[in-house]
Design a protein around this motif. Structure first.
Motif, PDB file in Angstrom:
ATOM      1  N   TYR A 177      -4.311  -1.140  14.121  1.00  0.00           N
ATOM      2  CA  TYR A 177      -3.255  -0.380  14.781  1.00  0.00           C
ATOM      3  C   TYR A 177      -3.443   1.103  14.519  1.00  0.00           C
ATOM      4  O   TYR A 177      -3.738   1.510  13.383  1.00  0.00           O
ATOM      5  CB  TYR A 177      -1.874  -0.805  14.255  1.00  0.00           C
ATOM      6  CG  TYR A 177      -1.543  -2.260  14.490  1.00  0.00           C
ATOM      7  CD1 TYR A 177      -0.792  -2.655  15.585  1.00  0.00           C
ATOM      8  CD2 TYR A 177      -1.987  -3.247  13.602  1.00  0.00           C
ATOM      9  CE1 TYR A 177      -0.481  -3.994  15.804  1.00  0.00           C
ATOM     10  CE2 TYR A 177      -1.690  -4.585  13.806  1.00  0.00           C
ATOM     11  CZ  TYR A 177      -0.945  -4.945  14.908  1.00  0.00           C
ATOM     12  OH  TYR A 177      -0.643  -6.273  15.113  1.00  0.00           O
ATOM     13  N   ARG A 178      -3.257   1.892  15.553  1.00  0.00           N
ATOM     14  CA  ARG A 178      -3.249   3.341  15.374  1.00  0.00           C
ATOM     15  C   ARG A 178      -1.862   3.754  14.888  1.00  0.00           C
ATOM     16  O   ARG A 178      -0.840   3.261  15.353  1.00  0.00           O
ATOM     17  CB  ARG A 178      -3.600   4.052  16.679  1.00  0.00           C
ATOM     18  CG  ARG A 178      -3.612   5.584  16.546  1.00  0.00           C
ATOM     19  CD  ARG A 178      -4.076   6.285  17.807  1.00  0.00           C
ATOM     20  NE  ARG A 178      -5.518   6.155  17.982  1.00  0.00           N
ATOM     21  CZ  ARG A 178      -6.098   5.430  18.930  1.00  0.00           C
ATOM     22  NH1 ARG A 178      -5.347   4.772  19.805  1.00  0.00           N
ATOM     23  NH2 ARG A 178      -7.410   5.349  19.025  1.00  0.00           N
ATOM     24  N   LEU A 179      -1.825   4.658  13.899  1.00  0.00           N
ATOM     25  CA  LEU A 179      -0.561   5.123  13.345  1.00  0.00           C
ATOM     26  C   LEU A 179      -0.135   6.430  13.992  1.00  0.00           C
ATOM     27  O   LEU A 179      -0.965   7.282  14.315  1.00  0.00           O
ATOM     28  CB  LEU A 179      -0.677   5.338  11.829  1.00  0.00           C
ATOM     29  CG  LEU A 179      -1.070   4.132  10.973  1.00  0.00           C
ATOM     30  CD1 LEU A 179      -1.059   4.524   9.497  1.00  0.00           C
ATOM     31  CD2 LEU A 179      -0.150   2.953  11.213  1.00  0.00           C
ATOM     32  N   SER A 180       1.151   6.575  14.146  1.00  0.00           N
ATOM     33  CA  SER A 180       1.747   7.831  14.597  1.00  0.00           C
ATOM     34  C   SER A 180       2.888   8.154  13.652  1.00  0.00           C
ATOM     35  O   SER A 180       3.822   7.362  13.502  1.00  0.00           O
ATOM     36  CB  SER A 180       2.267   7.701  16.036  1.00  0.00           C
ATOM     37  OG  SER A 180       2.932   8.885  16.435  1.00  0.00           O
ATOM     38  N   ASN A 181       2.775   9.285  12.980  1.00  0.00           N
ATOM     39  CA  ASN A 181       3.771   9.663  11.970  1.00  0.00           C
ATOM     40  C   ASN A 181       3.896   8.581  10.899  1.00  0.00           C
ATOM     41  O   ASN A 181       4.984   8.293  10.402  1.00  0.00           O
ATOM     42  CB  ASN A 181       5.128   9.914  12.632  1.00  0.00           C
ATOM     43  CG  ASN A 181       6.068  10.689  11.720  1.00  0.00           C
ATOM     44  OD1 ASN A 181       5.626  11.462  10.859  1.00  0.00           O
ATOM     45  ND2 ASN A 181       7.359  10.486  11.897  1.00  0.00           N
ATOM     46  N   PHE A 226       0.844  -1.184   0.000  1.00  0.00           N
ATOM     47  CA  PHE A 226       0.000   0.000   0.000  1.00  0.00           C
ATOM     48  C   PHE A 226       0.884   1.240   0.000  1.00  0.00           C
ATOM     49  O   PHE A 226       2.005   1.226   0.524  1.00  0.00           O
ATOM     50  CB  PHE A 226      -0.902   0.042   1.246  1.00  0.00           C
ATOM     51  CG  PHE A 226      -1.810  -1.135   1.355  1.00  0.00           C
ATOM     52  CD1 PHE A 226      -3.077  -1.100   0.799  1.00  0.00           C
ATOM     53  CD2 PHE A 226      -1.398  -2.293   1.991  1.00  0.00           C
ATOM     54  CE1 PHE A 226      -3.911  -2.193   0.881  1.00  0.00           C
ATOM     55  CE2 PHE A 226      -2.220  -3.397   2.074  1.00  0.00           C
ATOM     56  CZ  PHE A 226      -3.480  -3.342   1.522  1.00  0.00           C
ATOM     57  N   THR A 227       0.359   2.293  -0.582  1.00  0.00           N
ATOM     58  CA  THR A 227       1.016   3.593  -0.489  1.00  0.00           C
ATOM     59  C   THR A 227       0.056   4.549   0.205  1.00  0.00           C
ATOM     60  O   THR A 227      -1.107   4.667  -0.181  1.00  0.00           O
ATOM     61  CB  THR A 227       1.387   4.129  -1.881  1.00  0.00           C
ATOM     62  OG1 THR A 227       0.223   4.169  -2.706  1.00  0.00           O
ATOM     63  CG2 THR A 227       2.448   3.258  -2.532  1.00  0.00           C
ATOM     64  N   SER A 228       0.541   5.186   1.243  1.00  0.00           N
ATOM     65  CA  SER A 228      -0.263   6.132   2.015  1.00  0.00           C
ATOM     66  C   SER A 228       0.687   6.934   2.882  1.00  0.00           C
ATOM     67  O   SER A 228       1.765   6.460   3.257  1.00  0.00           O
ATOM     68  CB  SER A 228      -1.291   5.393   2.887  1.00  0.00           C
ATOM     69  OG  SER A 228      -2.096   6.302   3.608  1.00  0.00           O
ATOM     70  N   ASN A 229       0.298   8.164   3.184  1.00  0.00           N
ATOM     71  CA  ASN A 229       1.099   9.005   4.072  1.00  0.00           C
ATOM     72  C   ASN A 229       2.512   9.243   3.537  1.00  0.00           C
ATOM     73  O   ASN A 229       3.447   9.483   4.291  1.00  0.00           O
ATOM     74  CB  ASN A 229       1.209   8.383   5.481  1.00  0.00           C
ATOM     75  CG  ASN A 229      -0.124   7.919   6.030  1.00  0.00           C
ATOM     76  OD1 ASN A 229      -1.083   8.678   6.058  1.00  0.00           O
ATOM     77  ND2 ASN A 229      -0.189   6.660   6.451  1.00  0.00           N
TER      78      ASN A 229
END
Length: 709
Positions: A418-422, A360-363
């Motif tokens: 999962y919660r993402l951070s940065n 996947f590509t994101s952020n």
């Protein structure tokens, strides 16, 4: 006193032998009824009978008969032992030698147990009846499997009692025997109807197993039966039908474009391609179609304007960042492209750390989901060494990532969020096990769409974790999602495409739908519509398709096998699990690991070297010669001739299937090979004794000598 005690001991010994005879018969029946459905029960029956026969031997009753194959068997075990001494894993090699050695006596156990013609006939009837019931059960399961669209989800046939390749191989034996009796046996109309019904049911079950190696072997066996019996009026139409199926079953590759027309979906255009349309990516007015045979095709305003060649069939592509695009090839390599002045230019290639199942590509990051090595996050396409590994997020089957969360469905059927951070996973906020074979998911913002066996579920992600807000059973089987320009499209296995209301609140609302009659391999939402790829390939033609995934796997295996043989030609690497050896000789981008080479002949070359391979071929030719000579000796004997024809053809089928599968190393399949050989020998010996008894009134023990047949 001594005389009386001697008589007493003899009577006791006779009594014990009589009890052992009953146990041997019971164990043989247990073996026969479980041959197709329980390896544990099957081996209980086998070893129980073998131990009792050995016990009788020491009590003075010798049931064992020579087969004429003793030299071939001994040479085979001897070369296995020699190769084990030179093996990379000596302990494991000797363990496998022991397994081979312990299974070969199946031949002698069946031969000893079926000690008269009527018993041999009964044994086969018990086997065939149990196999018929097992296949009937398998077909019932296969129907449910089909109705649940699991052929598409799993990419293979159902596994009920054993792994599907094993199931296909066992069904192949039953199919061949039913056909041999149907073609060769004379009998009442009811009996012939039973053989016909058994053959047709077995054939349908074989097709339902979706095991192409078993198909190849069965086709070879049926062909042999028809040639031996000179059934040209049956053989000719079958060949014509097969050729017609191969050449008339057309392949299809189309890029479909649909438009939103109010509250309905309408097909606007169907663009055929010359290859295999898979992944679809859209950007402004450009549509990029990944096509196995033609690389990446570029369309502007739905007109073909360019082609980007790739070194191997390409599956999909995505935008990464800074005019950089990433595409995944069928062999799991990744290609980088840079877009400059509207043109895509190659910018390198790389691989995931492990066996990649999705990306996947994101952020501004690239997320590589591997089934074995976990999650890897890359942040800089110009420096691929800048990466963060999350090996604890493992056994990934499917994954979806958005700006603030990542969702994973793993091999244990757990859904983890999962919660993402940065852009990186920080904490697990949800985990639940689902009883489902589907597990397709799609994250968009704070909404998670998840497909289980019964419906499409909608979850809301918040600080407290996940909460279920809606489920829609009409959307059961949804597996493909696409989002762009405020439109969310989903497609299920039945070929229904849905335009879902977006933004999603707490309900799944269908704005419009259309039946497209296929499941797309790729989908991209466009301005005012969406594009989807359709591919149909001949399943029979796929046997020789160099780009079929399983064929790619086998070619990789055989290439690595040839490298190993060149370095270890004399004694091979030993009869061991080949995973660690294969890793040393495979291509750098091949992340699959295999314990065998999906080919009997390549595997024995690697395991035992060239001398060992010659001995294995001597064993195979010797067994085939025995089957042929038994058939020639019994072809005028009712029932026994049909069995001998079936056993000979089944062995040919086993050899044919072995071109694409390591079925010699499959415990259940090789047990079937030894069982059918032993029973064929039993029919021969008991038939010969019947003839001798009819001529002389005496029952004489005989020895099978291939030179005398």
């Amino acid at each position: 006193m001594n005389f009386n005690s001697g008589i007493s001991r003899m009577e006791n010994k006779t009594s014990v032998i009589k009890i052992l005879d009953g146990i041997i018969f019971g164990c043989a029946i247990l073996f026969l009824v479980s041959t197709n459905n329980s390896i544990f029960v099957n081996q209980l029956g086998y070893y129980g009978a073998l131990l009792c026969i050995i016990t009788e031997y020491f009590l003075g009753k010798n049931r064992f008969k020579r087969t004429g194959l003793e030299v071939a068997f001994l040479l085979f075990i001897l070369i296995e032992v020699v190769a084990a001494f030179f093996s990379f894993n000596e302990r494991q090699a000797f363990s496998n030698v022991l397994r081979r050695f312990l299974l070969i006596p199946t031949v002698y156990t069946i031969l000893a147990s079926a000690d008269d013609f009527s018993k041999a006939k009964l044994f086969f009837k018990v086997y065939l009846g149990a196999a018929f019931l097992t296949i009937t059960f398998y077909l019932g399961f296969a129907v449910k499997y089909f109705l649940s669209n699991l052929y598409v989800v799993q990419g293979k046939g159902p596994s009920v009692f054993q792994y599907v390749m094993t199931a296909g191989g066992l069904i192949s034996f039953t199919t061949i025997f039913f056909f041999a009796f149907l073609i060769n046996e004379r009998g009442s109309f009811k009996v012939r109807i039973f053989y016909l019904a058994g053959f047709l049911l077995s054939l349908i079950a074989l097709v339902a197993s979706d095991t192409r190696a078993a198909w190849i072997g069965t086709a070879a066996a049926l062909f042999l039966i028809l040639v031996v019996k000179r059934k040209w009026l049956i053989l000719a139409p079958m060949i014509i039908l097969l050729v017609a199926v191969i050449f008339l079953q057309k392949n299809k590759s189309v890029l479909h474009v649909y438009k939103f027309d109010g509250n309905s979906l309408v097909e606007e255009k169907a663009i055929p391609t010359m290859g295999r349309a898979t992944g679809v990516y859209s950007e402004n007015d450009d549509v990029y179609l990944c096509d196995y045979d033609n690389g990446i095709l570029e369309y502007k305003n739905l007109k073909l304007t360019g082609r980007i060649p790739t070194p191997f069939p390409v599956q999909s592509m995505e935008y990464w960042t800074d005019s950089t695009y990433v595409a995944r090839l069928l062999d799991l390599r990744f290609l980088l492209f840079k877009k400059s002045n509207g043109k895509m230019k190659p910018a390198g290639e790389f691989t995931a750390p492990g066996l990649n199942v999705d990306y996947f590509t994101s952020n501004g990051r690239l997320y590589l989901a591997d089934s074995d090595s976990g999650l890897t996050v890359l942040s800089n396409p110009d420096n691929l060494k800048e990466k963060v590994r999350f090996p604890e997020i493992n056994k990934i089957k499917r994954m979806s990532v958005d700006s603030s969360a990542a969702a994973v469905f793993d091999g244990n059927n757990n859904l983890d969020v999962y919660r993402l951070s940065n852009g990186l996973p920080k904490e697990k906020i949800f985990s639940r096990k689902f009883n489902t074979s589907y597990g397709f998911l799609y994250l968009k913002g704070d909404r998670l769409l998840f497909t289980d066996n019964s419906s499409l579920r909608l979850f809301h992600i918040d600080n407290g974790g996940l909460s279920l807000t809606d489920s829609n059973s009409k959307l059961q089987g949804v597996s493909v999602f696409g989002f762009s320009m405020g439109r969310l499209v989903a497609v299920d296995y039945k070929g229904n495409a849905y335009d879902l209301e977006y933004p999603i609140k707490d309900k799944l609302v269908i704005k419009s739908e259309i039946h497209i009659n296929y499941q797309p391999l790729g989908l991209a939402v466009l301005d005012g519509g969406f594009a989807a790829s359709e591919v149909k390939r001949s399943r029979i033609g796929s046997m020789v398709d160099p780009y079929h995934p399983s064929n790619v796997e086998r070619m990789n295996l055989w290439k690595a096998g040839s490298r190993i043989v060149r370095e270890h030609p004399l004694f091979g690497v030993g009869d061991i699990d080949m995973q660690n050896i294969y890793k040393l000789y495979r291509d750098y981008y091949d992340k699959e690991t295999y314990g065998h080479f999906h080919n009997n002949y390549v595997h024995f070359l690697v395991a035992l070297g060239i001398p060992g391979f010659i001995i294995v071929m001597f064993l195979i030719i010797s067994i085939l010669a025995v089957h042929v000579k038994i058939y020639n000796a019994l072809k005028s004997v009712e029932f026994a001739s049909s069995y001998a024809l079936g056993a000979m053809a089944a062995f040919i089928g086993f050899l044919g299937s072995g071109l694409a599968e390591w079925n010699f190393g499959d415990h259940e399949i090789i047990t079937m090979v030894w069982f059918t050989l032993g029973l064929n020998l039993a029919f021969y010996l008991t038939s010969k004794r019947k003839d001798l008894k009819a001529e002389t009134g005496k029952i004489e023990e005989t020895v099978l000598n291939p030179k005398q047949l």
